[in-house]
Design an enzyme around this catalytic site. Structure first.
Site, short mmCIF file in Angstrom:
data_model
loop_
_atom_site.label_atom_id
_atom_site.label_comp_id
_atom_site.label_asym_id
_atom_site.label_seq_id
_atom_site.Cartn_x
_atom_site.Cartn_y
_atom_site.Cartn_z
N SER A 1 21.84 44.43 50.96
CA SER A 1 22.68 44.20 49.79
C SER A 1 23.66 43.04 49.94
CB SER A 1 23.45 45.47 49.44
OG SER A 1 24.16 45.95 50.56
N HIS B 1 17.88 47.15 45.76
CA HIS B 1 17.73 45.77 45.31
C HIS B 1 16.27 45.32 45.25
CE1 HIS B 1 22.05 45.38 45.59
NE2 HIS B 1 21.95 46.05 46.73
N LYS C 1 21.21 48.87 39.32
CA LYS C 1 21.03 47.46 39.68
C LYS C 1 20.10 46.82 38.64
CE LYS C 1 23.69 48.17 43.21
NZ LYS C 1 23.45 48.86 44.47
C1 LIG Z 1 24.39 49.89 45.20
C2 LIG Z 1 23.72 50.45 46.37
C3 LIG Z 1 23.70 51.81 46.63
C4 LIG Z 1 24.51 52.78 45.83
O1 LIG Z 1 24.00 52.97 44.57
P1 LIG Z 1 24.96 53.47 43.40
O2 LIG Z 1 24.04 53.98 42.38
O3 LIG Z 1 25.73 52.27 42.96
O4 LIG Z 1 25.84 54.53 43.98
C5 LIG Z 1 22.96 52.28 47.68
N1 LIG Z 1 22.28 51.43 48.48
C6 LIG Z 1 22.31 50.11 48.30
C7 LIG Z 1 21.54 49.22 49.21
C8 LIG Z 1 23.04 49.56 47.25
O5 LIG Z 1 23.10 48.25 47.08
#
Ligand SMILES: *Cc1c(COP(=O)(O)O)cnc(C)c1O
Length: 397
Positions: A180, A208, A243
């Protein structure tokens, strides 16, 4: 010591170290134009990679979903599980090529809940050092022994697997498919082969990857499919709806047995209110659009290529990344804050990422691209960035 005094001291310490974080309040989700304090900024900081958060058809589907009730009114196992959740889960299972899927309220809860349900005392979780905080916290909270390995270092992973294999417990290997804060992909084929050899379970976080990459047969399934792997190779797939889907919530996809098991044992699934029906309806509409309209994905790929080509021409030191996440490592917290402020002056919103989100000495600008960016906007950002870096060098930072 007095609570307020303690808090003020700790906050002051954070400020002194240039680690204090400020909330920015936007008038609406950036599309990618954002309104911040009455000013228009172009956001290169959101995770809405395909521009679906502000897509009129997705918003209309979400509004229609609200007709089913503003909230789910109870946890999924009580009476908060609606047909729209089932439809969304079936769609996710189809899009990921898995037998079944289960929605969670957030990715954080999906990771913590799934790790906690799968392993505990006597078992081992092995994590990449750059894993997302939610995987790290899941490993910490589950009661299993927690081992880490240097980022994407297969030799280091194998050494930890050998260590873990000395005890009789189960082994879970957890990695991000796309990291991320770095944007690079995990070497999933090699990791899956090691897991097979040591009889370890592989869990991949597709926050992602889902929606933006995949295989010919499963074009939006994520990095596991892009690496040519199937359900048996990476049996636990986590993905988020916050995302590329542009919404909120998350899912685990895998075998029917895995999903049945999580409904029984994943506490953050069981003891929380069901996903609002509107969120499920909006997410479903967004995933259908991803499947039917590859042009969003293609435009994102064009923008990634364009940004990297132009950045190379301007000698901007972007990290090696083929994903929508394009970090520019600057190292020092002060420099990152100064460059981000200069960019904001010139009308661009870019994430300034500092410890503890990333390791000390690796503070960075995290540029994220969307299908909704125009080439003009990307050019504008890069020119402003080149200028801000020149100004930093001039003051000797
Ligand atoms: C954003 C993210 C999460 C968390 O997801 P949310 O739905 O925002 O709680 C978990 N893992 C990764 C790699 C992320 O980028």
């Amino acid at each position: 010591m007095n609570l307020q005094t303690t808090l003020r001291r700790r906050l002051a310490r954070r400020r002194e170290r240039d680690l204090y974080r400020e909330l920015k309040t936007l008038a609406a989700a950036p599309g990618p134009v954002a309104q911040v304090d009455g000013r228009e900024l172009i956001a290169f900081s959101s995770n809405d990679y395909l521009g679906l958060a502000t897509h009129p058809a997705v918003i209309a589907a979400q509004q229609a979903g609200a007709e089913l009730g503003a909230g789910a009114t109870a946890s999924h196992l009580v009476n908060g599980h609606l047909q729209i959740h089932e439809k969304l889960q079936d769609k996710i299972a189809e899009a990921t090529g898995r037998e079944a899927a289960l929605v969670f309220s957030s990715g954080y809860m999906a990771n913590v809940g799934t790790i906690g349900a799968l392993v505990g005392r006597g078992d081992t979780v092995i994590s990449d050092k750059l894993n997302h905080a939610s995987l790290i916290d899941g490993a910490r909270l589950c009661g299993a022994a927690s081992l880490r390995f240097a980022h994407s270092d297969l030799g280091a992973l194998e050494r930890q697997l050998q260590r873990a294999a000395k005890s009789d417990g189960n082994i879970l290997v957890a990695v991000d498919g796309v990291y991320s804060m770095d944007g690079d992909c995990a070497p999933l084929a090699e990791i899956a082969a090691l897991c097979r050899h040591y009889d370890a379970w592989l869990m991949v976080d597709e926050a992602h990857g889902f929606g933006v990459m995949g295989s010919e047969r499963l074009p939006i399934a994520g990095s596991v499919a892009a690496a040519g792997l199937a359900q048996d190779d990476a049996p636990v797939m986590m993905g988020t709806l916050g995302k590329a889907v542009g919404n909120a919530g998350a899912f685990i996809a895998g075998s029917r047995a895995l999903i049945d098991y999580l409904v029984q044992f994943a506490r953050p699934y069981i003891y929380t209110t069901g996903m609002p029906p509107a969120v499920a309806a909006g997410s479903l509409a967004a995933i259908e659009r991803m499947q039917r309209e590859p042009r969003h994905r293609e435009r994102l790929a064009d923008n990634i290529r364009y940004l990297r080509d132009r950045a190379a021409q301007l000698a901007l030191p972007l990290a090696e990344s083929a994903s929508a996440i394009q970090p520019l490592l600057l190292g020092c917290e002060k420099t990152v804050m100064a460059v981000a402020a200069a960019l904001q002056q010139r009308g661009f919103l870019v994430g300034a990422i500092r410890p503890p989100t990333v390791p000390g000495g690796t503070a960075r600008l995290r540029i994220t691209l969307s299908a909704a960016h125009s080439q003009d906007q990307i050019n504008g950002l890069l020119e402003a960035l080149a200028e801000a870096l020149r100004a930093q060098r001039a003051v000797g930072a």
